[in-house]
Each structure stands twice: as structure tokens, then as C-alpha cells.
Design an enzyme around this catalytic site. Structure first.
Site, PDB file in Angstrom:
ATOM      1  N   HIS A   1      -2.142   6.169  -1.603  1.00 47.76           N
ATOM      2  CA  HIS A   1      -3.497   5.816  -2.051  1.00 47.76           C
ATOM      3  C   HIS A   1      -4.127   6.910  -2.894  1.00 47.76           C
ATOM      4  O   HIS A   1      -5.215   6.728  -3.435  1.00 47.76           O
ATOM      5  CB  HIS A   1      -4.379   5.496  -0.850  1.00 47.76           C
ATOM      6  CG  HIS A   1      -4.083   4.169  -0.230  1.00 47.76           C
ATOM      7  ND1 HIS A   1      -2.955   3.953   0.542  1.00 47.76           N
ATOM      8  CD2 HIS A   1      -4.729   2.986  -0.282  1.00 47.76           C
ATOM      9  CE1 HIS A   1      -2.931   2.696   0.952  1.00 47.76           C
ATOM     10  NE2 HIS A   1      -3.989   2.071   0.462  1.00 47.76           N
TER      11      HIS A   1
ATOM     12  N   SER B   1      -6.067  -1.654  -1.413  1.00 48.55           N
ATOM     13  CA  SER B   1      -5.617  -0.666  -0.426  1.00 48.55           C
ATOM     14  C   SER B   1      -5.089  -1.392   0.797  1.00 48.55           C
ATOM     15  O   SER B   1      -5.310  -2.585   0.963  1.00 48.55           O
ATOM     16  CB  SER B   1      -6.795   0.222  -0.003  1.00 48.55           C
ATOM     17  OG  SER B   1      -7.586  -0.460   0.969  1.00 48.55           O
ATOM     18  N   ASP B   2      -4.413  -0.655   1.661  1.00 44.85           N
ATOM     19  CA  ASP B   2      -4.119  -1.227   2.957  1.00 44.85           C
ATOM     20  C   ASP B   2      -5.341  -0.997   3.850  1.00 44.85           C
ATOM     21  O   ASP B   2      -6.282  -0.298   3.485  1.00 44.85           O
ATOM     22  CB  ASP B   2      -2.831  -0.601   3.540  1.00 44.85           C
ATOM     23  CG  ASP B   2      -2.164  -1.518   4.533  1.00 44.85           C
ATOM     24  OD1 ASP B   2      -0.935  -1.433   4.707  1.00 44.85           O
ATOM     25  OD2 ASP B   2      -2.883  -2.363   5.136  1.00 44.85           O
ATOM     26  N   TRP B   3      -5.273  -1.621   5.014  1.00 48.08           N
ATOM     27  CA  TRP B   3      -6.428  -1.616   5.920  1.00 48.08           C
ATOM     28  C   TRP B   3      -6.896  -0.195   6.219  1.00 48.08           C
ATOM     29  O   TRP B   3      -6.130   0.618   6.735  1.00 48.08           O
ATOM     30  CB  TRP B   3      -6.033  -2.323   7.237  1.00 48.08           C
ATOM     31  CG  TRP B   3      -7.099  -2.371   8.261  1.00 48.08           C
ATOM     32  CD1 TRP B   3      -7.522  -1.357   9.070  1.00 48.08           C
ATOM     33  CD2 TRP B   3      -7.919  -3.499   8.601  1.00 48.08           C
ATOM     34  NE1 TRP B   3      -8.526  -1.781   9.878  1.00 48.08           N
ATOM     35  CE2 TRP B   3      -8.800  -3.091   9.620  1.00 48.08           C
ATOM     36  CE3 TRP B   3      -7.997  -4.810   8.154  1.00 48.08           C
ATOM     37  CZ2 TRP B   3      -9.741  -3.944  10.178  1.00 48.08           C
ATOM     38  CZ3 TRP B   3      -8.921  -5.672   8.715  1.00 48.08           C
ATOM     39  CH2 TRP B   3      -9.789  -5.238   9.713  1.00 48.08           C
ATOM     40  N   ASN B   4      -8.131   0.135   5.807  1.00 50.08           N
ATOM     41  CA  ASN B   4      -8.759   1.413   6.134  1.00 50.08           C
ATOM     42  C   ASN B   4      -8.066   2.622   5.503  1.00 50.08           C
ATOM     43  O   ASN B   4      -8.413   3.761   5.748  1.00 50.08           O
ATOM     44  CB  ASN B   4      -8.804   1.616   7.661  1.00 50.08           C
ATOM     45  CG  ASN B   4      -9.817   2.679   8.052  1.00 50.08           C
ATOM     46  OD1 ASN B   4     -10.941   2.696   7.521  1.00 50.08           O
ATOM     47  ND2 ASN B   4      -9.414   3.594   8.921  1.00 50.08           N
TER      48      ASN B   4
END
Ligand code: GLC
Length: 752
Positions: A265, A287-290
Site C-alpha cells: 500500500h 486497498s485491502d480492509w483497513n
């Protein structure tokens, strides 16, 4: 005055530099409608498009939608939701966005529809075992029709991570260890989800995830870093992503892991230089979760604002659920004008995808309650799931032809708790699949073998042994529960969990003929079971039609033709152990007296090799040859004959090896395959057309084609090679795509 002039000049310069840098990537300009909209948007509204809120959980859709969320939509501070679905629910929120917000920008609704929405298909690793791209394509097509009928625009699928370490629980979600097979399966799923065009309301946008090298996690521990070479990244882990991008995948998802210490990220080289500039991919990167906020845990951001800025600069367009963009980006953008251009670029991509989905023109068509119920779990969808399941089953062993079961098998003991565990058949990502939708094994077996007396027993050893003693034949169902693979489900011990090995040993000790049915989401280290059991079927987790599909194969109504998409190890400590290994200076030798690259306490071969799978009939290969074609390509062909008494399908596999190159090359690499049907006695010639670029080597930023010999091997698995040939690449050259992502056209013609 001078200060203001200097500030204005520096702002103009920064914008020019950023615009230049941005233009160095794939030029991204929207339609007049998108550009006009962007020009009217405030900074807050642009950030709103980059915000994805969790509207619920997979098991509790829409559960987080309240008046605060409705107010957020009205204020234009959210661009998409995950885990909001259902025609009514999506219609209500879409109406607020389109009618009540200032700029009437529609929302995107996304969800993890991984192997089916309501009609649950086999888990992806199982469908990869079909070695038939039509299987995952059809599954994705059915999933898209059901998910879009429930108001969804977007699935966070296909997961295209190459996985060579079965300790990693998410191996179940992908297509296994090989970049060529993975590329074929990735493209097939994108085609299935996105159909002929995303403006069709029966399509949903695909997401190639997790970008990148998530499956290379150190020790197979989920979320752990990948410490791999640039060559491994380019030659092994990126090709399926490239194939998905080339197929037009509308979105990518960044991975949780870091590569060589750089979190995905925050990895500008990966997200911008590779994905945007080299591959010129124009889609939306979520993005992926969080994961944006978790850049602080990686230790590359001191604050939430630093994390948000780092992610935006790296190329993350949408922040899924962390809130970092929503909470901090406006202040950052106001402070640094360079960020404004990046914000515009990200917001533009989101608007372009919404336009590509047709949402500006018909925002409600996917949210039509009248269409929803009738789209789910139709007989045609179930039939597709049953065919996918049957084509994914792999016959690992069949000593003495114990399978298929004789129709007259009198007394059968169906042993193992998994045999009754319909829940596990849905796998770990089950979207809106219901356990009660699953057709389990026992009733299917009773229907397929009406004359047999079938007694069941669970995993308790005394009852299992007693049932085995009363039977003429045992169907022993062992493996893992669905929840032992999937996200955050890495395991260090790849053996049978709990008492299942002891139970299997006790049942085998009865001396009865035993057919093992494996149910699992990863390769298992079952060397003792494999030695003792005369017959083993790999049945994975097969979805709503698991029972009928297994019964079809057990009784011979379907002749199994699945092949392993990943090697099975002999021991938990013998991983990763991919078939496409480098030879080393001391290639593995079966003779332990020689010092070579091997474990001293194990044979040098895997328990079951990549590409392995048996049939109820027998196939022979002959006349394997390769010849150059005028256009610089090469044609490899082989004759395959079914010389058994039963119709069946063979997966003809083509492997290659570059014996001498500027760097050491794998001992074999899959470069083509074709699943063919043959009647008893029938023969076909199967041909593959290869290009030199498929043997290009990654070399510091380019794909170098080297002159020299390429050896070809054709066979029924990576270890069952039936023919060898070779050709020479005459001149040096340069490829334009990852070698493993270049598809090999194949054909079959009958031999009279
Ligand atoms: C999860 C997974 C990802 C999924 C996302 C949304 O953590 O890593 O594959 O798409 O969150 O559920």
C-alpha cells in the site's frame, strides 16, 4: 506580495511536475461528463469518492447502515460500500446518493463474491484442478448474474495470488502454484464476471487481488512479508495479475504484505511504475480492509495522516474501511498542492469506473427487487455447479481399480464427520450461500446406489471401526473443516487434524477395502494415508452440488479428470516444494549417497506432483514432435489415445526447460495444456503453438529473449512425462509481456 507570488509559482510548478509524472503513466482522461463533474467537485467531495465504508459484515449484510451512513451519502462523503447487498437495500441508498446529494454521484456496491453469490461453486483451488478455464469462467458468470441481481456492481475476486506454501491458508482462494495456469484461470474469471461489457446489468466488476506476492508470505504465515527477488516477483507472482489486467479487470486490490520491506500500500514502484506506467492499466485500485491505516503497524507511517498520504502517493485510489482518507486527506491536500493532482487522478478513476458500469445513466437497474429472487439458485445454476464440482475432483490413487464402485456394492460404511458436514462444502468465502442449499453426500449416494446399505459413523474411533467391520467397503471421509483454510488460517502442521489420522489408521487396520475421500482447502501431508489406502479422491470443498458430484464420480457416472494445481508434500517440513524448481549445482538425486539438494529423511519427489490425476481409463501418448512455423512460432503436437474401455478426459500438459541461459532456469515450467475428451479407442492429435517470448527471461526491467535450445516435455503431469522434443530460438529479442502470461493456443483434431 512577493511571498504570495512565490507560493503561487511553487504551486504551479508542483502541479506541473505532478501532472507530468501523472502523464508519464497511462494517460487518464475521463469523458466530458466525468471531467465536468470533477471540475465541480470540492476537495471533500473528491475524497468522498475514495472512501469505502463497510455497510455490514459477510454474515450480516447491511447491518451497519444507519442514519449516520445516510447522512454521509447525502453529504457526498462516501463513494462505495462493501457488504451492502440486496435489491431493496442498495436501491434505497442509491436513491439517496443520486437524488439527495449535491452532485448526484451514484454509489458502488462491492462484496467478496469469490466462488458464487447464492449458488456456491467449488472453492477456487478446486476449480483450478479442473484445468478447464470454462469452469471458473462459468462459475464467475453465474455469480455475476446472481450478485448483480442483488444490486452489486463489484466483486473482490478473482484472487490470483500464486501460492507455493500450503501452510498459507489462503491457498484455497487461488489457482495454486503455477503462473501459467494461474494466468489462464485469472483471465477466465475476469471474463466471467465482466462479460461482454460492464454496462450490461448482469455483469459485475472484477478485482485482481492481492497485488502483489501475498502468497509468498514468509513461513506461509498470513500477512507476513514476502522476501523475494525481483525476478521471482516478475516471473512467478505478477503474470496472473498481468493476465487479469489485459483481460480488462476493472479493479485491483493491494496486498496486506510488504515485499522486501516495502508495504504494497506504500509501494509506488509496484502500484504506479509497474501497474500504471509499464502495464498502462487504467482501473481503480482499492486497498485491502483497513490496510491504509495499517501502514503504521508496518512502521512506515507515524500517523494516520502520514499513512493516508503515503498510500495516495503510492497509487491507492480507494481506502477500504480504514477511515484514514476520510479523516485526514483534506488537511493534507490543502497543505500540499501536489496531492491535489493525485486526488484528482484517483477521483477521476472512480468516476470513470462508475461511468463504465453505466451507473450515471441507469443507477437502479441492478437494484430491481422484481429481478432478484428469480435470479438465485436456478436449476441451470445448480447444474453448472454440479458440472464444475465433478470436473474439479482429482483421482489421486486407485490401486486395483477399486473405483468406480460396483453398482452392487452391498454394505458401505460412510465414515467421517466431514461426510455429514454440509457447512464445509461452502468454503470460507460463502457470500449468500446457505448451508441448507447444499446437497450433501449421503442422500446423493443413496440415490446413486439404491441397492447398497449405507451406514454412517463420525470421527469417534470405536464407532468408526465397528461400522467398518460390518461393511464390505469403506468410504473414509477425512481432511479439514472449511475454517482451517482461508484468511488468517495458516497452519504449521499439514497432517490430518485432530484424531483423524488415528481414526483413519484404525479403520485401515480392519483390512476392509477403503476409498478415502479428502475434503480440504490446501495440500495435506498425508503420506501414511497415501501409502495404506488403495484409493483416494481429492474432493476439496465443492459447493452446493458436492454430494451429487462426488456420487457421480464414485459410481463412474463421471470419469474423473481433475489434475492437481499444486504439489502435495510428503511432510509439513517439506514446503515450499514447487515443481518448477531451479536445478541447483547439485540437482536432487534419489541416491542418498550423493550429496544433492534434498531432504535426507524423505524421497526427492512430492507425495503427489503438480498436474497429477488419474482416470478410470488409460491414455497413451505418441508422436510428440515440434517444428518451426514460417512466422517464427513453433508447433508442438502429440497424439493421445484412450486405450481403455471407458470414455474419459485427459489433460495434456506441455512443459518447457531452458537448459542453458544467462541465469539458472526452472527444471520445467508449464507452457500449455488442453483437457480433451476421448471415447474408448479414440485418438486425437493435440497441437500447441509457442512463441519465443514465452521463454523470455526477466532482466532488469525487460523481457529478454535469448537464443538457444528450448526443451519441451509433454505428459499427464509434471512428473509423468511421455514425450520429449526440442527447438532452437535463433535470435535474441525482447518480449512485451510476462512470459508466463502469454497464452498458448492449442487445438485437437481426430486421428482417423
Ligand atoms: C479481507 C481480504 C480481502 C477481502 C477484503 C474485503 O481482509 O484480505 O481479500 O476482499 O478484506 O472483505
Amino acid at each position: 506580495m512577493l511571498r504570495r507570488l512565490m507560493t503561487a509559482l511553487s504551486m504551479a510548478f508542483c502541479l506541473a511536475v505532478t501532472a507530468l509524472a501523472a502523464n508519464a503513466q497511462a494517460p487518464v482522461r475521463g469523458s466530458p461528463r466525468v471531467e465536468a463533474l470533477l471540475a465541480r467537485m470540492t476537495i471533500a467531495e473528491k475524497i468522498g469518492q475514495l472512501v469505502q465504508m463497510p455497510g455490514g459484515r459477510q454474515k450480516a449484510l447491511n447491518s451497519r447502515i444507519d442514519d449516520n451512513e445516510r447522512a454521509r451519502i447525502r453529504a457526498g462523503r462516501v463513494g462505495s460500500y462493501l457488504n451492502v447487498a440486496g435489491a431493496e437495500a442498495t436501491r434505497e441508498l442509491q436513491r439517496i446518493a443520486v437524488e439527495d446529494s449535491r452532485l448526484h454521484i451514484p454509489l458502488l456496491f462491492g462484496m467478496d463474491v469469490i466462488h458464487g453469490y447464492r449458488t456456491i461453486f467449488p472453492v477456487p483451488l478446486a476449480m483450478a484442478a479442473s484445468w478447464d478455464p470454462a469452469v471458473p469462467e462459468r462459475a464467475a458468470r453465474v455469480a455475476a448474474t446472481e450478485a448483480s441481481a442483488a444490486g452489486l456492481h463489484w466483486t473482490f475476486s478473482p484472487m490470483v495470488d500464486i501460492a507455493r506454501d500450503p501452510r498459507w491458508g489462503r491457498i484455497v482462494e487461488g489457482a495454486g502454484e503455477d503462473p501459467y495456469l494461474g494466468s489462464v484461470m485469472a483471465a477466465a474469471q475476469v471474463r466471467g464476471y465482466q462479460g461482454v461489457g460492464l454496462d450490461r446489468t448482469d455483469t459485475i466488476m472484477a478485482t485482481a487481488k492481492h497485488f502483489a506476492a501475498y502468497g509468498a508470505a514468509m513461513g506461509g504465515r498470513d500477512y507476513a512479508g514476502a522476501d523475494i527477488s525481483q525476478r521471482s516477483l516478475e516471473e512467478i507472482y505478477l503474470p496472473p495479475f498481468y493476465a487479469a489486467a489485459r483481460e480488462g479487470a476493472g479493479s485491483f486490490m493491494a496486498a496486506f504484505n510488504e515485499i522486501g520491506g516495502v508495504p504494497a500500500h506504500a509501494n509506488r514502484a509496484l502500484l504506479r511504475d509497474t501497474l500504471r506506467t509499464r502495464w498502462r492499466w487504467p482501473g481503480v485500485l482499492v486497498s485491502d480492509w483497513n490496510a491504509v491505516a495499517e501502514l503504521r503497524n508496518h512502521g512506515v507511517a507515524e500517523s494516520e495522516g502520514d499513512a493516508a498520504e503515503l498510500a495516495l502517493r503510492a497509487g491507492v485510489d480507494i481506502d477500504m474501511s480504514s477511515g484514514a482518507y476520510a479523516d485526514t486527506l483534506e488537511a493534507r491536500v490543502r497543505r500540499d498542492p501536489q496531492l491535489l493532482a493525485l486526488l484528482d487522478e484517483a477521483a477521476r478513476r472512480v468516476l470513470m469506473i462508475k461511468e463504465r458500469l453505466g451507473l450515471f445513466d441507469h443507477p437502479y437497474e441492478r437494484s430491481d427487487p422484481a429481478n432478484e429472487a428469480g435470479a438465485m439458485l436456478t436449476p441451470a445454476n445448480r447444474a453448472a455447479a454440479r458440472e464444475a464440482a465433478a470436473r474439479s475432483i482429482v483421482l489421486l490413487k486407485n490401486d486395483g481399480g477399486l473405483l468406480p464402485l460396483a453398482a452392487s456394492a452391498p454394505r458401505i460404511a460412510l465414515i467421517g464427520a466431514l461426510a455429514q458436514d454440509a457447512n464445509s462444502q461452502l468454503g470460507s468465502w460463502r457470500a449468500q450461500g446457505h448451508v441448507e442449499d447444499v446437497h450433501p453426500l449421503l442422500p446423493a449416494l443413496r440415490a446413486a446406489m439404491p441397492h447398497a446399505e449405507i451406514e454412517t459413523a463420525g470421527d469417534e474411533i470405536p464407532a468408526a471401526v465397528a461400522a467398518a467391520r460390518r461393511a464390505d467397503l469403506v468410504l473414509l471421509v477425512v481432511g479439514e473443516d472449511f475454517d482451517m483454510t482461508g484468511e488468517a488460517r495458516s497452519r504449521a502442521d499439514l497432517g490430518l487434524p485432530g484424531n483423524r489420522q488415528a481414526m483413519a489408521d484404525a479403520v485401515l487396520d480392519t483390512g476392509k477395502p477403503v476409498v478415502v475421500l479428502l475434503m480440504n482447502g490446501r495440500p495435506l501431508a498425508i503420506h501414511r494415508l497415501a501409502e495404506r489406502a488403495p484409493a483416494i479422491l481429492e474432493t476439496w470443498f465443492l459447493g452446493v452440488e458436492a454430494g451429487p458430484a462426488i456420487a457421480d464420480v464414485l459410481t463412474g457416472r463421471v470419469n474423473p479428470a481433475g489434475r492437481l494445481p499444486v504439489s502435495f508434500p510428503r511432510a509439513s517440513g517439506a514446503v515450499p516444494f514447487p515443481y518448477a524448481r531451479l536445478p541447483s549445482g547439485r540437482p536432487a538425486d534419489a541416491d542418498p549417497a550423493h550429496d544433492t539438494t534434498r531432504y535426507r529423511d524423505l524421497p526427492i519427489t512430492p507425495l503427489f506432483p503438480f498436474g497429477h490425476g488419474l482416470s478410470y481409463t488409460n491414455f497413451t501418448f505418441s508422436d510428440f514432435a515440434v517444428r518451426p512455423l514460417p512466422n517464427g512460432t513453433f508447433r508442438a503436437s502429440v497424439i493421445v489415445c484412450n486405450d481403455g474401455a471407458r470414455a474419459g478426459e485427459e489433460v495434456v500438459q506441455l512443459y518447457a526447460h531452458d537448459p542453458v541461459a544467462s541465469v539458472s532456469r526452472p527444471i520445467e515450467e508449464l507452457r500449455g495444456f488442453r483437457r480433451i475428451a476421448l471415447a474408448p479407442g479414440e485418438a486425437k492429435r493435440v497441437s500447441f503453438t509457442l512463441s519465443p517470448a514465452q521463454f523470455a527471461i526477466w532482466d532488469a526491467g525487460r523481457w529478454r529473449i535469448e537464443p538457444g535450445e528450448i526443451q519441451l516435455m509433454v505428459g499427464a503431469s509434471s512428473a509423468d512425462l511421455r514425450g520429449r522434443a526440442a527447438f532452437r530460438i535463433a535470435g535474441a529479442g525482447e518480449g512485451r509481456e510476462p512470459a508466463a502470461a502469454i497464452f498458448t493456443p492449442s487445438s485437437e483434431e481426430p486421428i482417423r
